[in-house]
Design a protein around this motif. Sequence first.
Motif, PDB file in Angstrom:
ATOM      1  N   GLU B 205       0.832  -1.204   0.000  1.00 14.84           N
ATOM      2  CA  GLU B 205       0.000   0.000   0.000  1.00 14.84           C
ATOM      3  C   GLU B 205       0.866   1.254   0.000  1.00 14.84           C
ATOM      4  N   GLU B 206       0.617   2.120  -0.965  1.00 12.84           N
ATOM      5  CA  GLU B 206       1.356   3.380  -1.059  1.00 12.84           C
ATOM      6  C   GLU B 206       0.839   4.382  -0.030  1.00 12.84           C
ATOM      7  N   GLY B 207       1.715   5.250   0.452  1.00 10.66           N
ATOM      8  CA  GLY B 207       1.291   6.342   1.314  1.00 10.66           C
ATOM      9  C   GLY B 207       1.208   5.944   2.772  1.00 10.66           C
ATOM     10  N   ARG B 208       0.230   6.482   3.466  1.00 11.87           N
ATOM     11  CA  ARG B 208       0.061   6.240   4.895  1.00 11.87           C
ATOM     12  C   ARG B 208      -1.321   5.667   5.174  1.00 11.87           C
ATOM     13  N   ALA B 209      -1.432   4.917   6.253  1.00 11.33           N
ATOM     14  CA  ALA B 209      -2.694   4.244   6.569  1.00 11.33           C
ATOM     15  C   ALA B 209      -3.770   5.219   7.027  1.00 11.33           C
ATOM     16  N   GLY B 210      -3.370   6.368   7.570  1.00  7.14           N
ATOM     17  CA  GLY B 210      -4.361   7.314   8.105  1.00  7.14           C
ATOM     18  C   GLY B 210      -4.536   7.104   9.598  1.00  7.14           C
ATOM     19  N   SER B 211      -4.860   8.192  10.284  1.00  5.97           N
ATOM     20  CA  SER B 211      -4.903   8.083  11.741  1.00  5.97           C
ATOM     21  C   SER B 211      -6.261   7.626  12.237  1.00  5.97           C
ATOM     22  N   GLU B 212      -6.238   7.087  13.428  1.00  2.23           N
ATOM     23  CA  GLU B 212      -7.460   6.606  14.064  1.00  2.23           C
ATOM     24  C   GLU B 212      -8.481   7.740  14.168  1.00  2.23           C
ATOM     25  N   GLU B 213      -7.989   8.934  14.421  1.00  2.00           N
ATOM     26  CA  GLU B 213      -8.884  10.088  14.558  1.00  2.00           C
ATOM     27  C   GLU B 213      -9.636  10.397  13.264  1.00  2.00           C
ATOM     28  N   SER B 214      -9.029  10.034  12.116  1.00  2.00           N
ATOM     29  CA  SER B 214      -9.586  10.459  10.825  1.00  2.00           C
ATOM     30  C   SER B 214     -10.912   9.789  10.483  1.00  2.00           C
ATOM     31  N   VAL B 215     -11.299   8.741  11.203  1.00  2.00           N
ATOM     32  CA  VAL B 215     -12.555   8.065  10.871  1.00  2.00           C
ATOM     33  C   VAL B 215     -13.764   8.785  11.465  1.00  2.00           C
ATOM     34  N   ARG B 216     -13.482   9.731  12.361  1.00  2.00           N
ATOM     35  CA  ARG B 216     -14.563  10.370  13.117  1.00  2.00           C
ATOM     36  C   ARG B 216     -15.588  11.095  12.231  1.00  2.00           C
ATOM     37  N   PRO B 217     -15.151  11.981  11.295  1.00  2.00           N
ATOM     38  CA  PRO B 217     -16.164  12.681  10.481  1.00  2.00           C
ATOM     39  C   PRO B 217     -17.017  11.723   9.652  1.00  2.00           C
ATOM     40  N   GLY B 218     -16.384  10.680   9.093  1.00  2.00           N
ATOM     41  CA  GLY B 218     -17.124   9.717   8.278  1.00  2.00           C
ATOM     42  C   GLY B 218     -18.191   9.004   9.096  1.00  2.00           C
ATOM     43  N   LEU B 219     -17.812   8.574  10.287  1.00  2.00           N
ATOM     44  CA  LEU B 219     -18.772   7.899  11.156  1.00  2.00           C
ATOM     45  C   LEU B 219     -19.914   8.842  11.536  1.00  2.00           C
ATOM     46  N   ALA B 220     -19.545  10.088  11.825  1.00  2.00           N
ATOM     47  CA  ALA B 220     -20.565  11.058  12.231  1.00  2.00           C
ATOM     48  C   ALA B 220     -21.576  11.277  11.106  1.00  2.00           C
ATOM     49  N   LYS B 221     -21.052  11.363   9.872  1.00  2.00           N
ATOM     50  CA  LYS B 221     -21.933  11.598   8.724  1.00  2.00           C
ATOM     51  C   LYS B 221     -22.919  10.433   8.540  1.00  2.00           C
ATOM     52  N   VAL B 222     -22.401   9.215   8.587  1.00  2.00           N
ATOM     53  CA  VAL B 222     -23.279   8.061   8.380  1.00  2.00           C
ATOM     54  C   VAL B 222     -24.335   7.999   9.484  1.00  2.00           C
ATOM     55  N   MET B 223     -23.930   8.262  10.713  1.00  2.00           N
ATOM     56  CA  MET B 223     -24.905   8.207  11.814  1.00  2.00           C
ATOM     57  C   MET B 223     -25.976   9.273  11.664  1.00  2.00           C
TER      58      MET B 223
END
Lengths: 565, 565
Positions: B205-223
């Motif tokens: 996988e190229e780049g970086r995995a992304g931080s644990e914090e970064s999932v927050r907006p996505g989860l908030a939107k779906v909820m």
Amino acid sequence: MSGADELVYVALGGAGEIGMNFYCYGFGPERDRKWLIVDCGVTFGDMASSPGVDLVMADIDFIAERRDSLLGIAITHAHEDHVGALSHLWPQLKAPVFCTKFTAAVAKRKFEDQGIAPAEVLRVVAPHDRTQLGPFEISFFPVTHSVPEAMALVIRTPLGLVFHSGDFKLDEAPLIAPPTDEAALGAIGDEGVLCFACDSTNVFEEGRAGSEESVRPGLAKVMRESPGAVACTTFASNVARLRTIAEVARENERSVVLAGRAMKRMVETAIATGAVPDFPDLIDEDRAEDLPARHLCYLVTGSQGEPRAAVGRISTNSHPFIRLKEGDTLIYSSRTIPGNEREVYRVYNRLAALGVRVVDADMADIHVSGHGYRDEIAQYYKLLRPAIALPIHGEHRHLAEHARMAKAWGAEYAAFAPNGRMMRLAGGARPEPEAVREVETGRVYLDGKTLVGALDGVIRARLKMARQGKVSMALVVDEEGELIADPQIRAVGAPVDGEGWPRPLEELIEEAVDDALENLSKKDRRSDKRIEDAAVAACRRICERHWGKKPEIAALVVRLDEEED
Amino acid sequence: MSGADELVYVALGGAGEIGMNFYCYGFGPERDRKWLIVDCGVTFGDMASSPGVDLVMADIDFIAERRDSLLGIAITHAHEDHVGALSHLWPQLKAPVFCTKFTAAVAKRKFEDQGIAPAEVLRVVAPHDRTQLGPFEISFFPVTHSVPEAMALVIRTPLGLVFHSGDFKLDEAPLIAPPTDEAALGAIGDEGVLCFACDSTNVFEEGRAGSEESVRPGLAKVMRESPGAVACTTFASNVARLRTIAEVARENERSVVLAGRAMKRMVETAIATGAVPDFPDLIDEDRAEDLPARHLCYLVTGSQGEPRAAVGRISTNSHPFIRLKEGDTLIYSSRTIPGNEREVYRVYNRLAALGVRVVDADMADIHVSGHGYRDEIAQYYKLLRPAIALPIHGEHRHLAEHARMAKAWGAEYAAFAPNGRMMRLAGGARPEPEAVREVETGRVYLDGKTLVGALDGVIRARLKMARQGKVSMALVVDEEGELIADPQIRAVGAPVDGEGWPRPLEELIEEAVDDALENLSKKDRRSDKRIEDAAVAACRRICERHWGKKPEIAALVVRLDEEED
């Protein structure tokens, strides 16, 4: 109500799972309905749910019982999930089969394999030609997809027009055919489309799938960078891709060798039928031996991890003529079908251990899907302007998402109709589609040479033995039910002995069965069934206690009459 | 040569497959070598290759035979693929186990389940604390990963330092711990790193995995977009994610209910050990009944399609207290482990049929991997500056790609060392690592309560029965080998009858066996083996001819002596 003409639809396969596409359209009043089938596909067995099964097909009892009213079977294209069950199920249907030339050539071979004379079955029609079948007037409409001569089916009926998509994308550069005639689609829209039965495969994918032409630079780059030989795998039926790979290889000064019977057959068929007349020159496998690896490109089968296909054999160094090594590259110009990952990665790993570099579509732009993404599906909706969206060709999740999206794409109604749910599309009191009944559907397995129903218990019993093993025993008793020989025990798929067990498993079972039969009452011993039950219970108890499992048990009781001795 | 000190390495599991991580380091001259184990993981059985198997573990005979020289077992973190085999294999090793507090709490329960007193086994150490074990000085180094208290292991020896990564990413906002101390990594680099044994999971996988914090907006939107209840699944051990989901839910005015024993246990353990002290308030399942769906968020197990986990039960409407319906949303804040796709999609489809919307990481930014991508791996190389790169934790393809990349990342040497290949890391004549021998490795299965070797034939026999079915028969003969009762036949996992068969299968077999035994010579009949072979051959012939399959056959011959009658 049953006297009026109605147009109805029911999927017996394909709407609710990937593969085994099998759709039925009916026209007429309920008591005198004429039928048309679209597509007759297979899917393949897998170890997890159907071990040992060669092909999985729809249970078509519903339509087979109505075969006197079946006017025809239309096949949209030559992919296995659309045509693969045809020769197996046709004897239950015996209706004429309509398709275009290339598809007919593929189907022909399948009929011959089953000993059915294709000439009596196949009706080759040209795209756009209209054929009247009772109330149905059908014609094929060329679409773009990953196989030559992919067609949608236009079904005109006195109650309206159904556009049945087959598999499609909107490829601007499909290479082996012109792009989709969007003006003609628009004209059909102008005529009025009652129902659009539409492929749902990529309904979750945003944007467009990308054109067949777009894989060329990626393939060229990977080939250029490989210091040694290149082998390239894709679906054999994707003749456009095969041609692209062959062309790129030749530009890269590599001679092209076809390996694998399926691939040779497809290319031959494409050339012979004129579907793909201009395939680059190939060289024979014998000539390849004399060429340096750097100047070779093999076209090979096995993109889904099939152990006996060419890539599988290459990975175990057991291919009849291809040997790959450090410096060579295996290109997967394909996508792994969900469920095949484990098998595919197993092959990757064997190749890695040989030093062969694997490049797949996650690592380079060397593959595009044959199924349109959302923008392409939306464009079809825009051109056809159907009243009813009928999502087909997908799992439940695809159908549900497609039905959700279809209204945004302009359809008035969206029908969620998984396998077996018969929908009235026209002829009811109201214009919206309505579920009118649930038809029994299911799966039929080709197991060896035999068709087996998915619910016959055959496969369930095999899965149980796979998980729990099997114990067989022979119990010979006299007229009174006394054992007259030691029980013979054979445990298969069970450990012989285990940590902390007093004796090996078969001995423990024998002892327990002996005891159990000893303890049976005189009356119970007169019944073979009671003896069997007692032996099974004793065996199960031992297996659970020591091994922790409940095997499948066959306790065969043989009762000898005194006279017989 | 065997008199000098050497530092060697061999993986018994984990290098060549995903899961069952099990690495051994040895120090000393060949005849008097001391050993250290890092991690002791499991993977799980699957229907395709190990049906009915509960756990798959490394075959550790090599190190078990050397347990007198085994100084300790270090466990880097509490994931099953690192700690899951510990309580099962420990009785063969009996060495002290070193780990941090949270990991110890997870391991403790496993030992208790096996009836082993954890206090005699577990040595809880704090991060950075150094423990001397003979020639090895070990200390844990905190890394960021998807479980509390993930650690790398620093192993200092007289011949150099090994940095064994465990599972890691470089998460800038890991939420339940500080980010990785890169200065400290650099200091270890300054000290000099002989060998970097490094996680290869995401080497493609190229780049970086992304931080644990970064999932927050996505989860908030779906909820926010879900009109009804939300259920959210992820790995139970990903306590950071559970906390994020719970926090986002509360911000979205949803009360949070934990469902599933594994999830409750993990959260309790994380709170009790102080690993994650500040978990948001939860409500009881009973209180959930009184709340409108819009105000609920369930945290549930089953992200990998396990039928008996919470999501599996929700999908079949058989969960003890969760019922989802049209308008509700199931969020997969997770990734499907390759090979589980079929099971996961089966659950998706059942949910779709219930009208439940499924949102997964392909459809929204709601998941990040716990394993670093290329840039993160490269950064570790940059800081540690190892002489030797030793790719671990991956399939062959990962190890090969990692070895290829490692030189670009600055390592002088890269060792491709799949399971069983013992490498000398230091102490040889030359500085480069060298393969010194191949150690026997393999897999051991926990099958029910019993350990079974992968090559014992037990599973092979089960797979054969899964594909081909099983026929059992009881053949009772007299002293002369004459049948004195009709053969008893039982076919399981076979069709009872088939199209065009003259009689049902069991009758066909009985007839053929009868004939075959009749045709045996007097001499052959004296041998039970000959009778068995003839019956098996006759049965196989019939099955192949009519059914097209070669079942597993047990022909049990019972010979009655005259005296016994």
